[in-house]
Design a protein around this motif. Structure first.
Motif, PDB file in Angstrom:
ATOM      1  N   ASP A   1       0.830  -1.213   0.000  1.00  0.00           N
ATOM      2  CA  ASP A   1       0.000   0.000   0.000  1.00  0.00           C
ATOM      3  C   ASP A   1       0.858   1.254   0.000  1.00  0.00           C
ATOM      4  O   ASP A   1       0.585   2.222  -0.700  1.00  0.00           O
ATOM      5  CB  ASP A   1      -0.913   0.019   1.231  1.00  0.00           C
ATOM      6  CG  ASP A   1      -2.134  -0.874   1.031  1.00  0.00           C
ATOM      7  OD1 ASP A   1      -2.322  -1.343  -0.096  1.00  0.00           O
ATOM      8  OD2 ASP A   1      -2.876  -1.086   2.012  1.00  0.00           O
TER       9      ASP A   1
ATOM     10  N   LYS B   1       2.307   1.897  -3.293  1.00  0.00           N
ATOM     11  CA  LYS B   1       1.341   2.328  -4.295  1.00  0.00           C
ATOM     12  C   LYS B   1       0.728   3.686  -3.972  1.00  0.00           C
ATOM     13  O   LYS B   1      -0.148   4.162  -4.693  1.00  0.00           O
ATOM     14  CB  LYS B   1       0.223   1.277  -4.399  1.00  0.00           C
ATOM     15  CG  LYS B   1       0.705  -0.036  -5.004  1.00  0.00           C
ATOM     16  CD  LYS B   1      -0.435  -0.984  -5.289  1.00  0.00           C
ATOM     17  CE  LYS B   1      -1.047  -1.520  -3.995  1.00  0.00           C
ATOM     18  NZ  LYS B   1      -2.127  -2.496  -4.255  1.00  0.00           N
ATOM     19  N   SER B   2       1.135   4.304  -2.866  1.00  0.00           N
ATOM     20  CA  SER B   2       0.552   5.580  -2.443  1.00  0.00           C
ATOM     21  C   SER B   2       0.429   6.550  -3.604  1.00  0.00           C
ATOM     22  O   SER B   2       1.346   6.717  -4.397  1.00  0.00           O
ATOM     23  CB  SER B   2       1.423   6.251  -1.387  1.00  0.00           C
ATOM     24  OG  SER B   2       1.353   5.561  -0.198  1.00  0.00           O
ATOM     25  N   ALA B   3      -0.740   7.195  -3.679  1.00  0.00           N
ATOM     26  CA  ALA B   3      -0.917   8.238  -4.684  1.00  0.00           C
ATOM     27  C   ALA B   3       0.039   9.394  -4.381  1.00  0.00           C
ATOM     28  O   ALA B   3       0.563  10.053  -5.280  1.00  0.00           O
ATOM     29  CB  ALA B   3      -2.360   8.713  -4.684  1.00  0.00           C
TER      30      ALA B   3
ATOM     31  N   ASP C   1      -2.890  11.290   7.279  1.00  0.00           N
ATOM     32  CA  ASP C   1      -4.307  11.538   7.077  1.00  0.00           C
ATOM     33  C   ASP C   1      -5.052  10.232   7.244  1.00  0.00           C
ATOM     34  O   ASP C   1      -4.881   9.294   6.465  1.00  0.00           O
ATOM     35  CB  ASP C   1      -4.494  12.090   5.653  1.00  0.00           C
ATOM     36  CG  ASP C   1      -5.936  12.452   5.395  1.00  0.00           C
ATOM     37  OD1 ASP C   1      -6.783  12.152   6.266  1.00  0.00           O
ATOM     38  OD2 ASP C   1      -6.200  13.023   4.327  1.00  0.00           O
TER      39      ASP C   1
ATOM     40  N   ALA D   1      -6.852   9.016   4.180  1.00  0.00           N
ATOM     41  CA  ALA D   1      -6.044   8.450   3.100  1.00  0.00           C
ATOM     42  C   ALA D   1      -5.792   6.972   3.348  1.00  0.00           C
ATOM     43  O   ALA D   1      -5.904   6.149   2.446  1.00  0.00           O
ATOM     44  CB  ALA D   1      -4.731   9.199   2.983  1.00  0.00           C
TER      45      ALA D   1
ATOM     46  N   PRO E   1      -4.761   3.297  -1.441  1.00  0.00           N
ATOM     47  CA  PRO E   1      -3.926   4.051  -2.375  1.00  0.00           C
ATOM     48  C   PRO E   1      -4.584   4.327  -3.726  1.00  0.00           C
ATOM     49  O   PRO E   1      -4.137   5.205  -4.451  1.00  0.00           O
ATOM     50  CB  PRO E   1      -2.703   3.159  -2.549  1.00  0.00           C
ATOM     51  CG  PRO E   1      -3.146   1.800  -2.143  1.00  0.00           C
ATOM     52  CD  PRO E   1      -4.234   1.964  -1.168  1.00  0.00           C
ATOM     53  N   HIS E   2      -5.640   3.603  -4.060  1.00  0.00           N
ATOM     54  CA  HIS E   2      -6.201   3.784  -5.398  1.00  0.00           C
ATOM     55  C   HIS E   2      -7.248   4.883  -5.458  1.00  0.00           C
ATOM     56  O   HIS E   2      -7.876   5.082  -6.476  1.00  0.00           O
ATOM     57  CB  HIS E   2      -6.839   2.473  -5.874  1.00  0.00           C
ATOM     58  CG  HIS E   2      -5.838   1.387  -6.069  1.00  0.00           C
ATOM     59  ND1 HIS E   2      -4.783   1.507  -6.930  1.00  0.00           N
ATOM     60  CD2 HIS E   2      -5.709   0.174  -5.485  1.00  0.00           C
ATOM     61  CE1 HIS E   2      -4.044   0.408  -6.882  1.00  0.00           C
ATOM     62  NE2 HIS E   2      -4.575  -0.409  -6.007  1.00  0.00           N
TER      63      HIS E   2
END
Lengths: 323, 293, 258, 523, 338
Positions: D399, D402-404, E33, E36, E41-42
């Protein structure tokens, strides 16, 4: 002229307990002594602490030299702290165990800037001498002193700020009798030399008699009798004073009196009895005592008592009356 | 004996020497604690391979059993375990020192104020400490350490956060009992300013149990710090922290016993030493106080 | 002689605190042991009960009860004597009772320990309490529910119920208010009249001792400096220390032959 | 018969309570697989692409299976496969009488639906079907694939991920993902889900599917249990106690400790799996190729292998031995601190320069990775690079990667890769092909030229293996230049299991999978 | 007495509120956050904004505190990132195993600690005292995680007599399935009369329980010693001696009972602290309690789960403190009757 210390209807409460329940008294300028006597729990210690603003009265006024002590601020408060001092009962606890004698006295001198810094040492020596100690004691810790010596240091500390009023809270009762005698002598001397006014709190009538011109008898936070010491002790106007007086063991067989018996312990101060608070233990108690609160009134010139039968107690032989 | 707490330093020192002689547990605790401090201070001189306590590795020599060359053997990446254990003393003692210093600096003034002034100040401070004390130290540290990034510094902060209330409590109790003693009333009657009273009278008369507690707590802090590191929330490799070393050795402990045994024993010995010391000191200086943790 | 003490020496380590040459208490007699703090009064009291060793002291000499030597007697014999023949009352009567037991529980257990049956124990407790002018129901209370005077009376009643022949009162009135002190003093005096009990009254207060005791022994630094009939000692003291002591006692002068 | 086994087992348990020996697992007909991290990451057979393979391969079946030992395709749900000359048409004949666990029969239509759904969702390893243009079902037992370009469809249909045939009608299409994630399965395999407890030690329990086409005659385990045991030592102890039948991975030291244990068998075999350090080419200091190369020079690969004590061998490029495109002549980066220093110096870093702070994540509970992280940290410390190495549970590690928010991503990510079918394409399409949102390209690497080369690989593999081999070698060399990642070592599979587990054959094409049905428990 | 209890209750409630606020601060003032990590993550920015709204993060902080408190009260403790279950249900399924472990440990600690403490007090200054005191200090100085490993080494690896992981052999689930009433294996097995599981559960319990017991054992022994010695120095003990009671009765009857009070207090406190200590031990023994849960949660940065456990333990602590106060009041007539 105004009294040096004047209490008017002072009340001190701790939760539900009225430790001091409306006390008025005056202490004139010294040399003079006012004694407050009573059993444990009578509120006498609290009264002494209220005088010095160590506890805050819930009601009433403590006035020192005409000023309400509760309202003193800043410089005025400081000057009051210099004018009124206290000596406690426990000679072990009166002094900070971590402080040498010199430091303890020096603190008092410095807080009130009694003398210029350079003269502090000399003044400490003088104070020690005044209370019958030697300059060598300056470097001692309290635990290196005897009980009597400690009490002398405590007195010196009180005197350091040159007070006008000394509250003495059982100042000798923890001392051995021979030491006690010497300390009492010291108090007498100081009273006269320094023109001190004493408010002496004690359960010991003999000590009160020795140091005080006037005596106040406290019972359950209330004044039950008040007057010149020798008169109060010789001819009590209140049955309680009488009982107290007669309970004192006398060394001289000749002066042993027949005892006036009060029964049982004092009542719970959180739940005082109605009417006269003394009635459950009083040998004279009548119906009126159980319902009506006897006012503190002048029963003879200069004598106040709070008893419905004060005149009888004064006039007749009380012992006969109670039997 | 009970009055010893009230005596000034000179007399207590004498009592201390006497007690040391009479109490073998206290004596051994004091000795080991002293040795630990020596080891920590002179770690670079004592450790045979000081670099191994840092980032050095030597994979060719990994997992060697104890020998004359490596008294405690080597770990999975070939670091000399003895050197790491020796340097570990520094880490543990530094954490303990920092936690204690901050706990005492925060807790004692608050506690003194609460105990001396009483009233609402007391209520507020004590309710706040109640809240902190409701968390077992390890758990609150764990929660804090989990939300912060794991490091020795953050573990120290996390432990300190849980530790200071104990000192506030202790100091409060002491101050409250001292505040009731006549010499404090005397100081007030004399007009000694409150802050001065606190510093000159209340503090010196309250400090003995704090010192005793501090010596007792060194052990507890070392254990807590090691536990956090063991859980991966404290020191990170290559910091030679004992708890971390036990954690890293866990995969090998049935086959390479030395990896877990030595650092773990170091934790035990350190905690034991300070606990014995503190326990003994309490017997001597402050015999009436009882267990609280 | 009920209680006879000879050449009693008590020491802690290498420090000797008591060197008591001779002290007797006869049946029905109240003997006062007076001295200032640190004079060795209290440890002497403990020594009589054989409890001084438990406090870490070394005791030599002789203490005889009805001619039987107590020092060196086997512990079981001493236990037998304690309570049943020699009783003791303490300075702080409330804390002398175990705080988590009702007063009566200690009371009855002690009676049964010394051989009374349950019924007998209750009966004796009842009459003993009556003797000290307390209601029997008081025994249902916990110590903290008693006043100092009440607790001290219960302690005295316990001695009465145990039929103790010797009562040792160690500063038994010092912590009490004068009015309560007077009650206890009166009670002890009556006890002596009614039960013929021998009382060793230990106190620092010469006035109380003078009021209560038949004979007085003045103790100073572990030694008895003067002993004799109370009147004689108080009015014609021989020893300078006694004189100083007497002189030091504060007296009320007001109202005296006014 | 089940009853009998139960009674016997109960008797055994009751009668031998004092014996803690290796008994209980074998006698109860239960195969207990001890693994070190959570098994069921995903439940959807189309998209699952992680650890759940351990259980999924026992619940689901593919059309064919690849036998790594014989290097041959073997029939499974398909009994035979035929391909056209041009390699663009593949015909599978399906086994008859196979039913899904839902009870419905496995037909060509159903198989088509499953593959179609996988292709449509296009997640996980679904890319393997990218060559497929259309699927025809001339009759219920024939499945015909028409391809856009030649591809090794028999290998693809044997893939470890995204090739399961399952009942797409197990639930209405829209609710299917939800239905799966509520711990259901719809496969044809010998076992079906019995109980699932997320986060518990005994995470997954499978039971035999009574109507399994293979039948239950002869010795088979009737239950398969997956037990998560984070600590290798605990695994070893449980194995010794017989509470687990099979330990996925122990430390070499623990494995060695079993060598004298007569109840335990130890196996070791090279695998298709390697450990990679993925460097963040998109953000942070490692976006600079020079720095990445410096790091590649800075690592002591020999030391890493030495510290594994036989758990791994030196990598020669990205492709492990046994696969197309592997060549021992590819040497990768040597450990050359001087060169590394020089490279770093050119960017102002390195000894005497600015300190470089990097974050590294690796999978919690993996002792080997922990070792590697320590060694990397140690190696780079000498280059004035501080590495903050954090062990994380794999889902968390993934995760984070893959963090935005790019600032939350790590600089170096250490993880394993293995192929989806016995072909190197998996590494390249997954790890190095440009991705819009990162999935497994956790270097965030993007190079159009390399993308183009990767795209050519599948058809070349199907038509001209020699050319494909050359292509893969070129690709590997190119990737060494760009250094988006460095292979750290090639893994050796080292299994430890009870002697009573019979018939175990390592099949690295299905990494870490034990086909429980193929085992035969000792009586 | 009623007043006393009411006052204690009120104070306890106040502390709980404080605890909640503190956990809120830890959970929310954390860097990062929560929304978040919630959406994963998507997420698109819209989803993130929605999550912000759903989680109430767009509200004012005091409002958030109120909502958080309300959530806690109505049983909404958030969702674990790791298990995707509601934290409260996770806690409910995990807590019993921890309680089982701690209770077993406390029983061991009490059964050994009290006699050892008494022996120590009885023979003060002599060999038994020295020995017990050393053992007690060793107990509180023991790194439990290390002790756990060492005991595993000895009792499993070397002697092979005790199992090392789990609550009982899970293979028994097939042969002697256990109905979960309390989720405490020993209790459930007893209730069901499931002897194979009971036997297995007891075997599995021994090592972890002994490890967890080390600390409370030390504390209790020290406490008992200190408390008894303090009592023996009091005047009422001299009184019963003066009454001729034998030393046995003086010690056992009159010395012990008043000394009991602080022991009760410390036992309850130690209960809460042992619960915390299990966090170190459970992971090592794969014990399916709160400790393993937290260990797994810390690895997945699962803040809701960690906070949930923290909160639960804190509340347990406050409640046990409350119970201690009340029990103590009952034991001590000085409090009970005032």
């Amino acid at each position: 002229m105004t009294a040096l210390l004047s209490l008017r209807d002072v009340e001190v409460t701790f939760g539900p307990v009225r430790a001091v329940a409306g006390v008025s008294l005056d202490v004139p300028e010294g040399p003079y002594g006012v004694g407050v006597v009573g059993e444990s729990g009578s509120g006498k210690t609290t009264l002494g602490r209220a005088v010095l603003r160590l506890v805050r009265p819930a009601a009433g006024v403590v006035a020192f030299a005409g000023r309400d002590v509760a309202r003193l601020r800043g410089r005025e408060l400081k000057s009051f702290r210099g004018d009124a001092q206290i000596v406690f009962q426990d000679p072990g606890g009166t002094l900070d165990p971590r402080m040498r004698v010199g430091a303890a006295l020096g603190e008092a001198l410095r807080v009130h800037d009694v003398v210029p810094r350079a003269q502090v040492g000399a003044r400490i020596d003088a104070l020690l001498e005044e209370v019958g100690l030697e300059p060598a004691h300056t470097s001692r810790f309290p635990h290196q002193l005897s009980g009597g010596q400690r009490q002398r240091v405590a007195i010196a500390r009180g005197l350091a700020v040159e007070p006008r009023l000394l509250v003495l809270d059982e100042p000798t009762s923890a001392l051995d009798v021979t030491v006690q005698a010497r300390i009492l002598a010291l108090f007498e001397r100081l009273r006269d030399e320094r023109r001190l006014a004493y408010l002496l709190i004690s359960h010991n009538l003999a000590v009160v008699e020795r140091l005080c011109d006037e005596t106040v008898v406290l019972y359950l936070g209330r004044i039950v009798e008040q007057g010149r010491t020798e008169e109060v002790l010789a001819r009590p106007a209140h049955p309680y004073t009488h009982a107290l007086r007669s309970a004192v063991p006398e060394l001289d067989l000749a002066s042993r009196r027949q005892r006036v018996v009060v029964s049982g312990p004092p009542p719970d101060p959180a739940d005082p009895p109605p009417g006269c608070v003394f009635h459950p233990r009083c040998p004279l108690a009548a119906d009126v005592c159980r319902t009506d609160v006897p006012p503190l009134r002048e029963v003879a010139p200069g004598r106040l008592a709070a008893c419905h039968f004060a005149e009888e107690v004064l006039a007749e032989d009380f012992v006969a009356l109670s039997h | 004996m009970t009055e010893v707490a009230a005596l000034p330093l000179v007399a207590r020192r004498r009592a201390l020497t006497r007690a040391l002689r009479r109490n073998p547990l206290l004596l051994s605790g004091a000795l080991i604690a002293f040795l630990l401090v020596v080891v920590a201070v002179f770690a670079p001189l004592i450790a045979p391979h000081p670099a191994d306590a840092g980032t050095a590795t030597n994979p060719i020599e990994s997992l060697l059993p104890p020998s004359w060359h490596h008294l405690f053997g080597t770990d999975a990446v070939g670091r000399d375990l003895l050197s790491r254990v020796v340097f570990g003393a520094r880490i543990s003692l530094r954490i303990a020192g920092l936690v204690l210093a901050s706990s005492i600096l925060i807790g004692v003034p608050l506690g003194l104020a609460a105990g001396y002034f009483g009233g609402w100040i007391d209520s507020v401070i004590m309710r706040v400490t109640d809240v902190f004390l409701a968390f077992p130290a390890l758990l609150l540290s764990l929660a804090l350490a989990a939300v912060l990034t794991p490091s020795v510094g953050n573990a120290t902060i996390a432990i300190a956060v849980t530790w200071w209330p104990w000192y506030a409590r202790l100091a409060r109790g002491q101050a409250a009992s001292v505040a009731g003693r006549p010499f404090i009333e005397g100081a007030r009657a004399l007009g000694v300013p409150p802050v001065r009273t606190l510093l000159r009278h209340v503090l010196p008369n309250s400090i003995t149990p704090v010192i005793v507690q501090a010596s007792l707590d060194v052990g507890g802090i070392i254990l807590t710090a090691a536990a956090l590191s063991f859980l991966g929330l404290g020191a990170q490799d290559p910091t030679p922290e004992w708890g971390l070393m036990v954690s890293q050795g866990q995969s090998y402990f049935t086959t390479q016993w030395w990896l877990v045994t030595f650092p773990g024993a170091a934790i035990l010995v350190a905690a034991l030493a300070f606990n014995l010391l503190g326990d003994g000191l309490r017997e001597v200086l402050d015999p009436r106080r009882i267990e609280r943790r | 002689m009920k209680l006879a003490i000879r050449d009693l020496e008590i020491g802690f380590g290498d420090r000797r605190v008591v060197e008591l040459a001779e002290l007797d208490v006869a049946a029905g007699e109240i003997v006062g042991l007076v001295g200032e703090s640190g004079s060795g009064k209290s440890i002497t009291a403990l020594a009589v009960l054989g409890l001084a060793e438990a406090a870490g002291a070394r005791v030599t000499g002789s203490i005889e009860l009805d001619g039987r030597e107590l020092i060196g007697a086997p512990p079981s014999q001493l236990r037998e004597i304690r309570g049943s023949r020699i009783a003791m009352i303490f300075q702080h009567p409330v804390s002398a009772f175990n705080p988590v037991f009702r007063v009566g529980e200690i009371f009855l257990r002690a009676l049964r320990l010394h051989g009374a049956s349950r019924a007998k124990a209750v009966e004796r407790a009842r009459s003993a309490l009556a003797e000290v002018l307390l209601p029997y129901e008081l025994l249902n209370r916990y110590p903290h529910q008693l006043s100092g005077g009440q607790a001290q009376r219960v302690a005295v009643a316990l001695a009465v119920a145990l039929r103790a022949e010797v009562l040792i009162a160690d500063e038994a009135t010092s912590a009490l208010d004068v009015t309560v002190q007077a009650e206890i003093v009166e009670l002890l005096a009556r006890l002596r009249e009614l039960e013929g009990i021998a009382i060793l009254f230990i106190s620092h207060d010469l006035a109380v001792v003078g009021q209560l005791c038949d004979r007085v022994a003045v103790m100073r630094e572990g030694r008895i400096v003067e002993t004799g009939r109370t009147e004689r000692v108080l009015h014609a003291p021989q020893d300078p220390y006694t004189r100083e002591l007497i002189a030091a006692v504060p007296r009320i002068t007001a109202g005296r032959t006014a | 018969m089940h009853r009998l086994v139960l009674v016997a087992a109960a008797a055994a348990v009751v009668l031998t309570p004092f014996a803690l020996g290796a008994t209980s697992a074998a006698t109860t007909g239960t195969f207990t697989y001890g693994t070190y991290t959570d098994v069921m990451v995903g439940w959807d057979p189309s998209t699952s692409y992680s650890n759940e393979i351990l259980a999924m391969q026992n619940m689901y079946e593919t059309l064919t299976r690849y036998d790594s030992r014989a290097k041959k395709i073997k029939p499974l749900l398909a009994t035979s496969v035929a391909k056209s000359k041009d390699g663009k048409t593949w015909t599978f004949t399906l086994r008859k009488g196979v039913t899904f666990h839902t009870g419905r029969p496995m037909t060509a239509q159903a198989a088509k639906a499953a593959i179609a759904r996988t292709m449509k969702l296009h997640q996980g390893a679904a890319y393997i079907w990218d060559a497929v243009k259309s699927i025809a079902t001339p009759n219920p037992s024939t499945l015909v694939f028409h391809l856009k370009y030649p591809a090794p469809l028999d290998l693809i249909s044997s893939a470890d991920y995204a090739a399961y045939i399952y009942d797409t009608k197990a639930a209405p299409a829209k609710q299917l993902p939800k239905w799966f994630s509520a711990a259901h399965d719809a496969g044809t395999g010998p076992y079906t889900i019995d109980k699932y407890a997320k986060g518990q030690e005994v995470e997954v329990r499978l039971k035999s599917y009574p109507k399994y086409w293979g039948g239950w005659n002869g010795g088979h385990y009737t239950r398969v249990v997956y037990r998560v045991i984070p600590q290798a030592t605990t695994s070893a102890q449980l194995l010794r106690a017989g509470e687990i039948s099979f330990a996925e991975r122990l430390t070499p030291q623990l494995r060695d400790s079993f060598k004298s244990d007569k109840n335990v068998t130890v196996t070791s075999q090279t695998s298709f799996q390697n450990l990679l350090a993925m460097m963040n080419t998109a953000s942070g200091p490692l976006a600079d190729k020079t720095v990445r190369r410096a790091i590649a020079y800075g690592l002591d690969y020999q030391g890493i292998v030495a510290s594994l004590h036989g758990g791994g061998t030196l990598s020669h490029g990205v492709i492990p031995p046994g696969l197309l495109g592997h060549s021992d002549s590819i040497t990768g980066y040597p450990h050359d601190p001087k060169k590394a220093t020089a490279l770093l110096k050119s960017k102002g870093f390195g000894p005497g320069g600015k300190k470089l702070n990097l974050t590294l994540t690796y999978t919690q509970g993996d002792t080997d990775q922990q070792l590697v992280a320590t060694l990397i940290k140690s190696n780079l410390a000498g280059l004035n690079i501080n590495v903050d190495a954090r062990p994380l549970a794999w889902p968390t590690q993934w995760d984070k990667a893959k963090s935005a928010d790019k600032s939350k991503r790590q600089d170096i990510l250490v993880f394993y890769w293995w192929p989806d079918y016995a072909d190197p394409y998996s590494w390249f399409i997954n790890l190095y092909h440009t991705e819009k949102t990162p999935y497994f390209n956790l270097s965030y690497f993007s190079n159009p030229r390399i993308d183009k080369m990767i795209d050519k690989a599948p058809s070349l593999t199907a038509t001209n293996r020699a050319k494909a081999d050359a292509l893969y070698q070129t690709l590997q060399k190119q990737l060494l230049q760009d250094a988006p990642s460095v292979p750290l070592y090639d893994q050796a599979y080292q299994r430890t299991m009870l002697k009573s587990v019979g018939g175990f054959v390592e099949n690295p094409a299905y990494p870490n999978v034990v086909f429980a049905y193929d085992l035969h428990p000792a009586a | 007495m009623t007043l006393y209890v009411a006052k204690r209750l009120a104070l306890g409630l106040l502390v709980v509120v404080g605890v909640l606020i503190l956990t809120f601060v830890i959970a929310r003032v954390v860097p990062g956050d929560p929304a978040a990590s919630w959406v994963g993550p998507h997420a698109t920015p819209q989803e993130l904004a929605k999550a912000h709204h759903d989680l109430g993060l767009d509200k004012s902080v005091p409002r958030q505190v109120v909502d958080y408190l309300h959530g806690i009260v109505v049983g909404d403790w958030g969702v674990s990132i790791h298990t995707k279950h509601s934290v409260l249900s996770d806690l409910a399924s995990r807590a019993p195993a921890s309680v089982e472990l701690v209770v077993a440990a406390l029983l061991i600690a009490l059964a050994l600690g009290i006699p050892l403490g008494l022996a120590s007090a009885r023979w003060r200054g002599r060999a038994p005292d020295l020995l017990v005191r050393f053992a007690a200090v060793a107990g509180v100085s023991m790194p439990v995680f290390w002790l756990a490993l060492i005991l595993q080494l000895i009792f499993f690896q070397k002697l092979g007599i005790l199992p090392v992981a789990g609550q009982y052999d899970p293979n028994l689930d097939y042969t002697s399935p256990l109905a979960a009433h309390t989720h405490m294996a020993v209790v459930d097995a007893l209730v069901e009369g499931n002897w194979p599981v009971l036997w297995s559960a007891l075997q599995h319990l021994v090592l972890p329980a002994v490890v967890v017991a080390a600390y409370p054992l030390g504390v209790i022994a020290r406490m008992v010693r200190a408390s008894v010695l303090e009592t023996l120095g009091e005047e009422h003990v001299r009184m019963v001696r003066a009454l001729g009671f034998p030393e046995r009765a003086v010690f056992w009857r009159f010395g012990l009972k008043p000394a009991l009070n602080p022991i009760v207090a410390i036992t309850a406190l130690v209960f809460a602290y042992s619960l915390a200590n299990t966090f170190l031990v459970e992971a090592i023994f794969d014990w399916p309690g709160l400790g393993s849960y937290v260990a797994a949660s810390t690895q997945s940065l699962d803040t809701p789960a960690i906070i949930g456990v923290t909160l639960l333990i804190a509340i347990v602590y406050v409640v046990s403190n409350l119970i201690v106060d009340i029990v103590q009041a009952f034991l001590d007539p000085r409090i009970r009757l005032s």
